[in-house]
Design a protein around this motif. Structure first.
Motif, PDB file in Angstrom:
ATOM      1  N   MET A 242       0.839  -1.168   0.000  1.00 24.03           N
ATOM      2  CA  MET A 242       0.000   0.000   0.000  1.00 24.03           C
ATOM      3  C   MET A 242       0.886   1.233   0.000  1.00 24.03           C
ATOM      4  O   MET A 242       1.945   1.244   0.589  1.00 24.03           O
ATOM      5  CB  MET A 242      -0.875  -0.012   1.260  1.00 24.03           C
ATOM      6  CG  MET A 242      -1.886   1.118   1.289  1.00 24.03           C
ATOM      7  SD  MET A 242      -2.583   1.337   2.931  1.00 24.03           S
ATOM      8  CE  MET A 242      -1.488   2.598   3.537  1.00 24.03           C
ATOM      9  N   ALA A 243       0.417   2.250  -0.661  1.00 19.70           N
ATOM     10  CA  ALA A 243       1.118   3.532  -0.667  1.00 19.70           C
ATOM     11  C   ALA A 243       0.241   4.555   0.045  1.00 19.70           C
ATOM     12  O   ALA A 243      -0.981   4.427   0.085  1.00 19.70           O
ATOM     13  CB  ALA A 243       1.398   3.984  -2.096  1.00 19.70           C
ATOM     14  N   HIS A 244       0.886   5.537   0.602  1.00 21.80           N
ATOM     15  CA  HIS A 244       0.146   6.637   1.208  1.00 21.80           C
ATOM     16  C   HIS A 244       1.010   7.882   1.171  1.00 21.80           C
ATOM     17  O   HIS A 244       2.185   7.842   0.826  1.00 21.80           O
ATOM     18  CB  HIS A 244      -0.316   6.305   2.642  1.00 21.80           C
ATOM     19  CG  HIS A 244       0.778   6.204   3.657  1.00 21.80           C
ATOM     20  ND1 HIS A 244       0.570   6.444   4.997  1.00 21.80           N
ATOM     21  CD2 HIS A 244       2.092   5.897   3.562  1.00 21.80           C
ATOM     22  CE1 HIS A 244       1.696   6.281   5.671  1.00 21.80           C
ATOM     23  NE2 HIS A 244       2.629   5.943   4.819  1.00 21.80           N
ATOM     24  N   ALA A 245       0.396   8.986   1.517  1.00 22.51           N
ATOM     25  CA  ALA A 245       1.094  10.257   1.671  1.00 22.51           C
ATOM     26  C   ALA A 245       0.385  11.003   2.779  1.00 22.51           C
ATOM     27  O   ALA A 245      -0.828  10.895   2.943  1.00 22.51           O
ATOM     28  CB  ALA A 245       1.059  11.060   0.370  1.00 22.51           C
ATOM     29  N   LEU A 246       1.155  11.732   3.567  1.00 21.15           N
ATOM     30  CA  LEU A 246       0.583  12.478   4.696  1.00 21.15           C
ATOM     31  C   LEU A 246       0.445  13.943   4.295  1.00 21.15           C
ATOM     32  O   LEU A 246       1.443  14.650   4.109  1.00 21.15           O
ATOM     33  CB  LEU A 246       1.462  12.326   5.935  1.00 21.15           C
ATOM     34  CG  LEU A 246       1.674  10.877   6.405  1.00 21.15           C
ATOM     35  CD1 LEU A 246       2.533  10.849   7.662  1.00 21.15           C
ATOM     36  CD2 LEU A 246       0.350  10.165   6.619  1.00 21.15           C
ATOM     37  N   TRP A 247      -0.795  14.374   4.141  1.00 17.46           N
ATOM     38  CA  TRP A 247      -1.096  15.735   3.720  1.00 17.46           C
ATOM     39  C   TRP A 247      -0.667  16.728   4.791  1.00 17.46           C
ATOM     40  O   TRP A 247      -0.919  16.541   5.976  1.00 17.46           O
ATOM     41  CB  TRP A 247      -2.584  15.878   3.417  1.00 17.46           C
ATOM     42  CG  TRP A 247      -2.964  17.283   3.068  1.00 17.46           C
ATOM     43  CD1 TRP A 247      -3.736  18.122   3.809  1.00 17.46           C
ATOM     44  CD2 TRP A 247      -2.558  18.017   1.914  1.00 17.46           C
ATOM     45  NE1 TRP A 247      -3.847  19.339   3.180  1.00 17.46           N
ATOM     46  CE2 TRP A 247      -3.128  19.302   2.008  1.00 17.46           C
ATOM     47  CE3 TRP A 247      -1.764  17.717   0.812  1.00 17.46           C
ATOM     48  CZ2 TRP A 247      -2.937  20.279   1.038  1.00 17.46           C
ATOM     49  CZ3 TRP A 247      -1.572  18.694  -0.146  1.00 17.46           C
ATOM     50  CH2 TRP A 247      -2.159  19.947  -0.024  1.00 17.46           C
ATOM     51  N   ASN A 248       0.030  17.801   4.364  1.00 17.92           N
ATOM     52  CA  ASN A 248       0.450  18.902   5.229  1.00 17.92           C
ATOM     53  C   ASN A 248       1.475  18.468   6.273  1.00 17.92           C
ATOM     54  O   ASN A 248       1.628  19.115   7.294  1.00 17.92           O
ATOM     55  CB  ASN A 248      -0.767  19.559   5.900  1.00 17.92           C
ATOM     56  CG  ASN A 248      -0.463  20.971   6.345  1.00 17.92           C
ATOM     57  OD1 ASN A 248       0.321  21.676   5.719  1.00 17.92           O
ATOM     58  ND2 ASN A 248      -1.076  21.380   7.431  1.00 17.92           N
ATOM     59  N   TYR A 249       2.150  17.372   6.026  1.00 17.91           N
ATOM     60  CA  TYR A 249       3.189  16.876   6.939  1.00 17.91           C
ATOM     61  C   TYR A 249       4.494  17.593   6.623  1.00 17.91           C
ATOM     62  O   TYR A 249       4.745  17.979   5.481  1.00 17.91           O
ATOM     63  CB  TYR A 249       3.333  15.360   6.751  1.00 17.91           C
ATOM     64  CG  TYR A 249       4.369  14.712   7.631  1.00 17.91           C
ATOM     65  CD1 TYR A 249       4.211  14.681   9.014  1.00 17.91           C
ATOM     66  CD2 TYR A 249       5.493  14.127   7.081  1.00 17.91           C
ATOM     67  CE1 TYR A 249       5.158  14.070   9.821  1.00 17.91           C
ATOM     68  CE2 TYR A 249       6.444  13.499   7.878  1.00 17.91           C
ATOM     69  CZ  TYR A 249       6.271  13.479   9.251  1.00 17.91           C
ATOM     70  OH  TYR A 249       7.212  12.874  10.049  1.00 17.91           O
ATOM     71  N   ASP A 250       5.355  17.753   7.623  1.00 21.08           N
ATOM     72  CA  ASP A 250       6.599  18.503   7.435  1.00 21.08           C
ATOM     73  C   ASP A 250       7.832  17.627   7.209  1.00 21.08           C
ATOM     74  O   ASP A 250       8.953  18.080   7.380  1.00 21.08           O
ATOM     75  CB  ASP A 250       6.831  19.450   8.615  1.00 21.08           C
ATOM     76  CG  ASP A 250       6.972  18.723   9.938  1.00 21.08           C
ATOM     77  OD1 ASP A 250       6.808  17.476   9.972  1.00 21.08           O
ATOM     78  OD2 ASP A 250       7.229  19.391  10.950  1.00 21.08           O
ATOM     79  N   GLY A 251       7.630  16.386   6.827  1.00 18.79           N
ATOM     80  CA  GLY A 251       8.756  15.483   6.579  1.00 18.79           C
ATOM     81  C   GLY A 251       8.591  14.748   5.265  1.00 18.79           C
ATOM     82  O   GLY A 251       7.701  15.044   4.458  1.00 18.79           O
ATOM     83  N   LEU A 252       9.468  13.770   5.042  1.00 22.11           N
ATOM     84  CA  LEU A 252       9.467  13.032   3.777  1.00 22.11           C
ATOM     85  C   LEU A 252       8.164  12.284   3.499  1.00 22.11           C
ATOM     86  O   LEU A 252       7.822  12.049   2.344  1.00 22.11           O
ATOM     87  CB  LEU A 252      10.640  12.046   3.758  1.00 22.11           C
ATOM     88  CG  LEU A 252      12.031  12.666   3.602  1.00 22.11           C
ATOM     89  CD1 LEU A 252      13.100  11.588   3.719  1.00 22.11           C
ATOM     90  CD2 LEU A 252      12.143  13.394   2.271  1.00 22.11           C
ATOM     91  N   CYS A 253       7.438  11.921   4.531  1.00 29.63           N
ATOM     92  CA  CYS A 253       6.201  11.147   4.332  1.00 29.63           C
ATOM     93  C   CYS A 253       5.080  11.961   3.697  1.00 29.63           C
ATOM     94  O   CYS A 253       4.000  11.444   3.448  1.00 29.63           O
ATOM     95  CB  CYS A 253       5.731  10.537   5.652  1.00 29.63           C
ATOM     96  SG  CYS A 253       6.849   9.243   6.230  1.00 29.63           S
ATOM     97  N   ARG A 254       5.345  13.235   3.401  1.00 24.40           N
ATOM     98  CA  ARG A 254       4.352  14.008   2.646  1.00 24.40           C
ATOM     99  C   ARG A 254       4.327  13.570   1.183  1.00 24.40           C
ATOM    100  O   ARG A 254       3.397  13.865   0.458  1.00 24.40           O
ATOM    101  CB  ARG A 254       4.640  15.503   2.764  1.00 24.40           C
ATOM    102  CG  ARG A 254       5.895  15.932   2.037  1.00 24.40           C
ATOM    103  CD  ARG A 254       6.112  17.435   2.153  1.00 24.40           C
ATOM    104  NE  ARG A 254       7.387  17.796   1.609  1.00 24.40           N
ATOM    105  CZ  ARG A 254       8.349  18.395   2.276  1.00 24.40           C
ATOM    106  NH1 ARG A 254       8.168  18.731   3.527  1.00 24.40           N
ATOM    107  NH2 ARG A 254       9.485  18.688   1.694  1.00 24.40           N
TER     108      ARG A 254
END
Length: 136
Positions: A1-13
């Motif tokens: 699974m892929a995801h992205a963290l909206w408005n996050y301040d690190g690479l996981c955005r």
């Protein structure tokens, strides 16, 4: 699974994937009727596996998961690359996904079986845990 963290301040955005591992623990009294084919079982693992597959795996395997707060129109309009997607009403962190998974799985538990805990590994060393006792 892929995801992205909206408005996050690190690479996981950025969109990135994981090979998640979900551990599910249930509690209850084992079947005590020696004539019952489920004798000695709290719950048939095949039944539990089917519930987890239907509620979690079938929805999210090879999918992109993003928060509904993200501007998803362009991402989800990409041909072929976004056919499998899930837009959720929370930030798709490991912790929040466990809350979602617990709610989905708990609804499907037999009356005599309770969901005890979930553990979701994002990587070999990064995981979150959910315990029913912390959420009652």
């Amino acid at each position: 699974m892929a995801h992205a963290l909206w408005n996050y301040d690190g690479l996981c955005r950025n969109i990135h994937g994981h090979s998640y591992i979900l551990a599910v623990t249930v509690i209850g009294a084992p079947e005590m009727d020696a004539n019952n084919p489920k004798y000695g079982m709290v719950m048939d693992f095949g039944v539990l596996k089917a519930i987890v597959k239907e509620e979690v795996v079938d929805r999210l395997d090879h999918a992109i998961v993003v928060s509904m707060n993200a501007p998803t129109e362009q991402l989800l309009s990409l041909p072929q690359m976004s056919e499998r997607h899930e837009v959720v009403d929370y930030q798709p962190t490991c912790e929040n996904m466990l809350i979602d998974f617990a709610a989905r799985i708990k609804k499907r538990m037999p009356d005599n079986v309770q969901l005890f805990s979930l553990k979701l590994n994002e990587t070999a060393t990064s995981f979150a845990e959910w315990y029913a006792s912390d959420n009652d």
